[in-house]
Design an enzyme around this catalytic site. Sequence first.
Site, PDB file in Angstrom:
ATOM      1  N   ASN A 110       0.761  -1.277   0.112  1.00 14.71           N
ATOM      2  CA  ASN A 110      -0.023  -0.093  -0.008  1.00 14.71           C
ATOM      3  C   ASN A 110       0.875   1.408   0.108  1.00 14.71           C
ATOM      4  OD1 ASN A 110      -2.107  -1.662   0.111  1.00 14.71           O
ATOM      5  ND2 ASN A 110      -2.632  -1.376   2.137  1.00 14.71           N
ATOM      6  N   THR A 155     -15.764  38.279 -31.569  1.00 13.95           N
ATOM      7  CA  THR A 155     -16.462  37.826 -30.642  1.00 13.95           C
ATOM      8  C   THR A 155     -17.672  36.948 -31.155  1.00 13.95           C
ATOM      9  OG1 THR A 155     -17.730  39.739 -30.206  1.00 13.95           O
ATOM     10  CG2 THR A 155     -15.698  39.602 -28.897  1.00 13.95           C
ATOM     11  N   HIS A 156     -18.030  35.959 -30.545  1.00 18.29           N
ATOM     12  CA  HIS A 156     -19.093  35.265 -31.246  1.00 18.29           C
ATOM     13  C   HIS A 156     -18.841  34.610 -32.646  1.00 18.29           C
ATOM     14  CE1 HIS A 156     -21.939  36.810 -28.142  1.00 18.29           C
ATOM     15  NE2 HIS A 156     -21.180  38.131 -28.432  1.00 18.29           N
ATOM     16  N   SER A 277      -6.788  13.020 -48.566  1.00 17.18           N
ATOM     17  CA  SER A 277      -7.967  11.926 -48.834  1.00 17.18           C
ATOM     18  C   SER A 277      -7.614  10.667 -49.398  1.00 17.18           C
ATOM     19  CB  SER A 277      -9.319  12.960 -49.295  1.00 17.18           C
ATOM     20  OG  SER A 277     -10.075  12.048 -49.516  1.00 17.18           O
ATOM     21  N   LYS A 283      -7.487  17.182 -51.608  1.00 14.08           N
ATOM     22  CA  LYS A 283      -7.627  17.353 -50.185  1.00 14.08           C
ATOM     23  C   LYS A 283      -6.308  17.643 -49.473  1.00 14.08           C
ATOM     24  CE  LYS A 283     -10.659  17.946 -47.930  1.00 14.08           C
ATOM     25  NZ  LYS A 283     -11.939  16.851 -47.268  1.00 14.08           N
ATOM     26  N   ASN A 285      -5.816  17.843 -45.599  1.00 14.71           N
ATOM     27  CA  ASN A 285      -6.668  17.937 -44.270  1.00 14.71           C
ATOM     28  C   ASN A 285      -5.908  18.262 -42.869  1.00 14.71           C
ATOM     29  OD1 ASN A 285      -9.058  17.159 -45.605  1.00 14.71           O
ATOM     30  ND2 ASN A 285      -8.725  14.914 -45.262  1.00 14.71           N
TER      31      ASN A 285
HETATM   32  N1  ARG Z   1      -1.375  -3.502  -7.562  1.00 12.34           N
HETATM   33  C1  ARG Z   1      -1.888  -2.726  -6.337  1.00 12.34           C
HETATM   34  C2  ARG Z   1      -2.543  -1.355  -6.849  1.00 12.34           C
HETATM   35  O1  ARG Z   1      -2.161  -0.844  -7.975  1.00 12.34           O
HETATM   36  C3  ARG Z   1      -0.826  -2.898  -5.345  1.00 12.34           C
HETATM   37  C4  ARG Z   1      -1.421  -2.341  -4.125  1.00 12.34           C
HETATM   38  C5  ARG Z   1      -2.021  -3.786  -3.490  1.00 12.34           C
HETATM   39  N2  ARG Z   1      -2.359  -3.663  -2.190  1.00 12.34           N
HETATM   40  C6  ARG Z   1      -3.085  -4.684  -1.625  1.00 12.34           C
HETATM   41  N3  ARG Z   1      -3.468  -4.487  -0.211  1.00 12.34           N
HETATM   42  N4  ARG Z   1      -3.855  -5.447  -2.217  1.00 12.34           N
HETATM   43  O2  ARG Z   1      -3.219  -0.928  -5.986  1.00 12.34           O
END
Ligand code: ARG
Length: 462
Positions: A110, A155-156, A277, A283, A285
Amino acid sequence: MAKMWSGRFSADASSLLEQFNASIMFDKRLYGEDIEGSLAHAKMLSAQGILTKSELEQIQSGLAQVKDEIESEEFVWSIGDEDLHMAIEKRLTQIIGDAGKKLHTARSRNDQVALDFRLFVLRHNTKIALLLKELMQTVVHLASQHTTTIMPGMTHLQHAQPTNFGFHMLAYASMFKRDIERFISSSDRNNISPLGCAALAGTVYNIDREAVATELGFDSISINCLDTVSDRDFALEMLFNISTVMMHISRLSEELVLWSSYEFGFIELSDEYSTGSSIMPQKKNPDVPELLRGKCGRVYGSLIGLFSVMKSLPLAYNKDTQEDKEGLFDAVDTVMISLEILEQALATMSVNQDQMQSATAVGHLSATDLADYLVSRCSIPFREAHFITGRVIGLAQELGIDLSTMSLEQLRSVDERIGEDVLELLDLTNSMNARVSKGATATVRTLEQVVYFENYLKGLDL
Ligand code: ARG
């Protein structure tokens, strides 16, 4: 094959789950950041006495080998490994044995993925800012060559007042300057190391988060671990910043498409950046600006996509978050190639000054000057002056001529208070150069703006 997390499981994962759950196909792009993070983490663990010096050395040489294998494309990326974090750790352990199994001490995927993704974002913020700088240089250079190239300001999408092409391009320079500043300020705000937050609550080991942050070039460490492992604001900021760049690019592209039509004929894109084209031989483009306009949509999609993923997620990490990567990678790739190709298209296009000039000869662009004349020289209240000018325009329309070419007699047939001194004011170049307030279109003011942006670019250290 047993998973790293398979201790509490008795059956293997289904292959359908493997396919569905894996991020390795796209997160392998973060291998450089991942290995750098692991090296910094291992160095700190060893300095804190959590790993021995020899274990650190084995990890260092093992990770160097993994990196080589990835870069020489020998590395086998397998869906069964789920993500790059586990693939790299598995290969490291195959190479160095037990020391590899110690690398994940005081760390979780994480905080690991939070680090990898943040480093990717910060580094690409700078890369995008650099490309914006190059584009801005080209835009400012183009502007500097066209401060007297008169064109109809609109403008517009209707003829409004005379301006010059340089002034017009500097409007885009202003937008790109703000874009650069947004990437810089976002990086400044998010330059914070997530490593050491572990799964969500920190760790029991005596780690040194500051040392890891310094090693990785961060300004500081994050304050709250729970927030850190679930935060993706830095990615959302980047997607917003990219979306804004693409919106600016799309507006300029729209003008390039219009300007390269026969109806406008203001510019001609070079052959290198035009297409033909398959059926109509005549053309040429403007596919480049059209695609640039179109690509804006997919980038907006990535921004809304990540907002939708993040909405309602309980704290802290949830697997939903894995959906943060593909859209951002795509947005980064899209904006980078877009900036490069737009810069080239602008640098190689030709500007048709004569056509711009003749376009100013219709649409009574100096009408506001006549009204201003009636106010300042004839002391007529502006509302009344506006009405009288409207009558003059009506006459010009009847005669099929432009206000700037009307004779004094024709003007005086509407209002006798109009004097000869009005004629020079109705001249289109004079009208353009009469707008001398700060930031205005007069050539002198446009030149000042050129200098302002040139100085900005000179002082911009990215
Ligand atoms: N592949 C996961 C992601 O991109 C990595 C983190 C995964 N963590 C977990 N607790 N499953 O988020």
